[in-house]
Write a protein that holds these residues in place. Structure first.
Motif, PDB file in Angstrom:
ATOM      1  N   GLU A  43       6.683   3.203  -2.389  1.00  0.00           N
ATOM      2  CA  GLU A  43       5.984   4.471  -2.568  1.00  0.00           C
ATOM      3  C   GLU A  43       5.856   4.710  -4.065  1.00  0.00           C
ATOM      4  N   LYS A  44       5.280   5.841  -4.423  1.00  0.00           N
ATOM      5  CA  LYS A  44       5.057   6.156  -5.833  1.00  0.00           C
ATOM      6  C   LYS A  44       6.357   6.128  -6.651  1.00  0.00           C
ATOM      7  N   PHE A  47       7.715   2.102  -6.898  1.00  0.00           N
ATOM      8  CA  PHE A  47       6.810   0.971  -7.115  1.00  0.00           C
ATOM      9  C   PHE A  47       7.078   0.265  -8.444  1.00  0.00           C
ATOM     10  N   ILE A  93       2.771  -0.794   1.426  1.00  0.00           N
ATOM     11  CA  ILE A  93       2.480   0.573   1.005  1.00  0.00           C
ATOM     12  C   ILE A  93       1.547   1.198   2.029  1.00  0.00           C
ATOM     13  N   ASP A  94       1.940   2.321   2.587  1.00  0.00           N
ATOM     14  CA  ASP A  94       1.127   3.058   3.557  1.00  0.00           C
ATOM     15  C   ASP A  94       0.065   3.851   2.791  1.00  0.00           C
ATOM     16  N   LYS A  97      -0.248   7.713   3.189  1.00  0.00           N
ATOM     17  CA  LYS A  97       0.775   8.562   2.582  1.00  0.00           C
ATOM     18  C   LYS A  97       0.746   8.506   1.060  1.00  0.00           C
ATOM     19  N   GLU A  98       0.347   7.360   0.520  1.00  0.00           N
ATOM     20  CA  GLU A  98       0.400   7.149  -0.935  1.00  0.00           C
ATOM     21  C   GLU A  98      -0.999   7.074  -1.538  1.00  0.00           C
ATOM     22  N   LYS A  99      -1.818   8.097  -1.287  1.00  0.00           N
ATOM     23  CA  LYS A  99      -3.215   8.093  -1.739  1.00  0.00           C
ATOM     24  C   LYS A  99      -3.324   8.074  -3.262  1.00  0.00           C
ATOM     25  N   GLU A 100      -2.454   8.813  -3.938  1.00  0.00           N
ATOM     26  CA  GLU A 100      -2.494   8.866  -5.407  1.00  0.00           C
ATOM     27  C   GLU A 100      -2.151   7.506  -6.007  1.00  0.00           C
ATOM     28  N   LEU A 101      -1.133   6.846  -5.465  1.00  0.00           N
ATOM     29  CA  LEU A 101      -0.730   5.526  -5.953  1.00  0.00           C
ATOM     30  C   LEU A 101      -1.815   4.494  -5.670  1.00  0.00           C
TER      31      LEU A 101
END
Length: 524
Positions: A43-44, A47, A93-94, A97-101
């Motif tokens: 996740e962010k 990572f 990475i999902d 859930k992790e749109k920003e990343l």
């Protein structure tokens, strides 16, 4: 002095606590990245740490609850088990859930797999979407190896049922073989081999510096290398001839079709159990051979319920079959083949006109014609169909036709005559619409031409006429349905009046009893 000593001691204690705290955070950092089946769950927040800790980090960006994401995830898990203890670490990475990343990492399209090397986040290697865990392992092995790893004894490979790509080169240090090997890295699901065996020349009657596509010792196709041959051209050639001239769309082939480097797709929507299927498929197959590297030919069985979503996307109904559409995957613009006969020449002409830019795209709706409502037969288009047809105060009888169909055109005189006969009927509209040029966004049954009556009701009811096509029967049908709609309308109106009266009574009761109830509560 004593006070100064106490201050220094306090500062040292704070520093020790801070260092201990940092050490504890670092210690926690080593164990905080969760794993599942040997795969890091990124996740962010973790990572960057994963990049630092692993020289080779292979990351699967996936969308959960999708069939393609699930299939790739299964291959990823199996590969992770094989790579335990190696330098390569697998992670997921999902993207939901992790749109920003995901945005920061410039990930487009799912599923997507990227290999990050030595902590470099700016230039990852893109791994082709794998068919199996073996694809992932082969890709990693070929990236780490050299072209010399492909030198093989053909006698051990030729009998394989799978496609084998064989490079026959005069010199193994020539730049041709580097292009060949680069293509092998991009196509990990295909077996590649290099040979200098002179028997190849005599067996397949080919020259040197060629690429052979073999299956069960049979030569499928050859590609002659040029000094300026780009890797991308060779990849397209191999990927195209890996597939049959016509590929049926299903759960196993969907990813291969959508991942094809050929972006122009011709789709034949057909019922495989129909009497004329063999004849239509033969024509489609023969046309496919002529456009092998330019258009991908796909068969869609309309009798397979699992193809419902694809048919819904292209707005193709079961009774539209047989039917051919062309689409480019970059702009999603579709083109419809306007022909009653699906023979080889007609299909070839349609494909050629598309490639030359002469074919007209299928639109959601044609422009509204001038004075369309001034003629006895009103000419509807996609934008006006529902507004006119579902007018609760009009009885609307619509002819759905195909402009290129002789059977449809044969109904035109009858429809004009019907419009003349009922022109004095109150609140009756006779109309027609070209279903080949306008999307029909409503549930219908039967083939074209189709005669559909929309009764004057506050409900979206459609009655398909299936009787004899003559004025006498059409008028009788209209009269019967209009009387039925009138009775139904009375029932609906009475029910509405009853509901209105009931609502008014309830409102009066509230006005009388609510204040009394309220006062009783206050005084009681």
């Amino acid at each position: 002095m004593k006070k100064l000593g106490l201050l220094l001691l306090g500062a040292m204690l704070c520093l020790c606590v801070s260092v201990a705290s940092d050490a504890q955070l670092d210690l926690q950092g080593d164990t905080m990245i969760p794993e599942k089946e040997g795969i890091l769950q990124l996740e962010k927040g973790n990572f960057k740490r994963a990049l630092k800790e692993h020289k080779q980090l292979l990351v699967h960006f996936y969308t959960p609850l999708t069939s393609e994401g699930h299939r790739v995830a299964a291959a990823f898990e199996a590969a992770a088990a094989e790579l335990q203890g190696s330098e390569v670490k697998l992670a997921v990475i999902d993207v939901t859930k992790e749109k920003e990343l995901v945005k920061k990492l410039h990930v487009s399209g799912q599923p997507s797999i990227k290999l990050y090397l030595s902590g470099d986040v700016t230039n990852p290697a893109l791994c082709p979407v794998p068919q199996s865990s073996a694809s992932i392992l082969t890709w990693l092995q070929r990236r780490a190896g050299t072209s010399a790893d492909l030198i093989a004894d053909l006698t051990q490979l030729e009998a394989s049922d799978d496609l084998i790509v064989v490079g026959f080169f005069k010199e193994l240090n020539h730049e041709y073989i580097q292009v060949f090997y680069a293509a092998a890295i991009d196509l990990p699901d295909i077996r590649f081999a290099v040979t200098q065996d002179d028997e190849v020349i005599s067996k397949y009657t080919v020259t040197q510096d060629v690429v052979l596509l073999l299956k069960k010792s049979q030569l499928i196709q050859t590609y002659t290398m040029r000094p300026d041959t780009p890797k991308e051209e060779l990849v397209v050639f191999i990927a195209v001839y890996q597939m049959d001239p016509v590929t049926e769309y299903n759960g196993q082939t969907a990813s291969q079709i959508l991942g094809s480097p050929v972006l122009n797709h011709a789709l034949l929507f057909v019922n495989k159990s129909s009497e004329d299927f063999r004849e239509i498929f033969s024509a489609f197959h023969n046309a496919a051979e002529a456009f092998r590297l330019k258009i991908l030919f796909v068969l869609v069985n309309v009798d397979e319920h699992r193809n419902g979503r694809l048919m819904e996307y292209f707005r193709v109904r079961h009774f539209d079959a047989p039917h051919i559409r062309l689409v480019n995957l970059t702009d999603q613009i579709t083109y419809q083949m306007l022909s009653e006969t699906l023979d080889v020449e007609s299909i070839k002409q349609f494909c050629q006109s598309y490639l030359e830019g002469k074919a007209k795209p299928k639109l959601m709706s044609e422009p509204i014609p001038e004075r369309w409502d001034q003629k006895p037969v009103k000419e509807l288009v996609g934008m006006t169909l529902e507004k006119v047809a579902f007018n609760p105060n009009k009885t609307v009888f619509v002819l759905f036709y195909l402009a290129y169909s002789e059977m449809s055109r044969a109904v035109f005189p009858l429809w004009e005559e019907l419009a003349e006969v009922v022109k004095d009927w109150e609140d009756v509209v006779i109309a027609q619409i070209d279903a080949s040029a306008n999307d029909i966004n409503m549930s219908m049954q039967g083939s074209y031409p189709s005669l559909c009556l929309f009764p004057a009701l506050y409900a979206e009811r459609v009655v398909v006429y299936t009787g004899k096509r003559n004025i006498k029967n059409l008028v009788r049908f209209m009269d019967k349905e209009m009387k039925k709609a009138k009775r139904d309308r009375v029932k609906v109106n009475c029910a509405a009046v009853f509901r209105s009266m009931k609502s008014e009574i309830f409102s009066v009761e509230n006005e009388i009893f609510t204040p009394c109830y309220s006062r009783r509560m206050k005084t009681g």
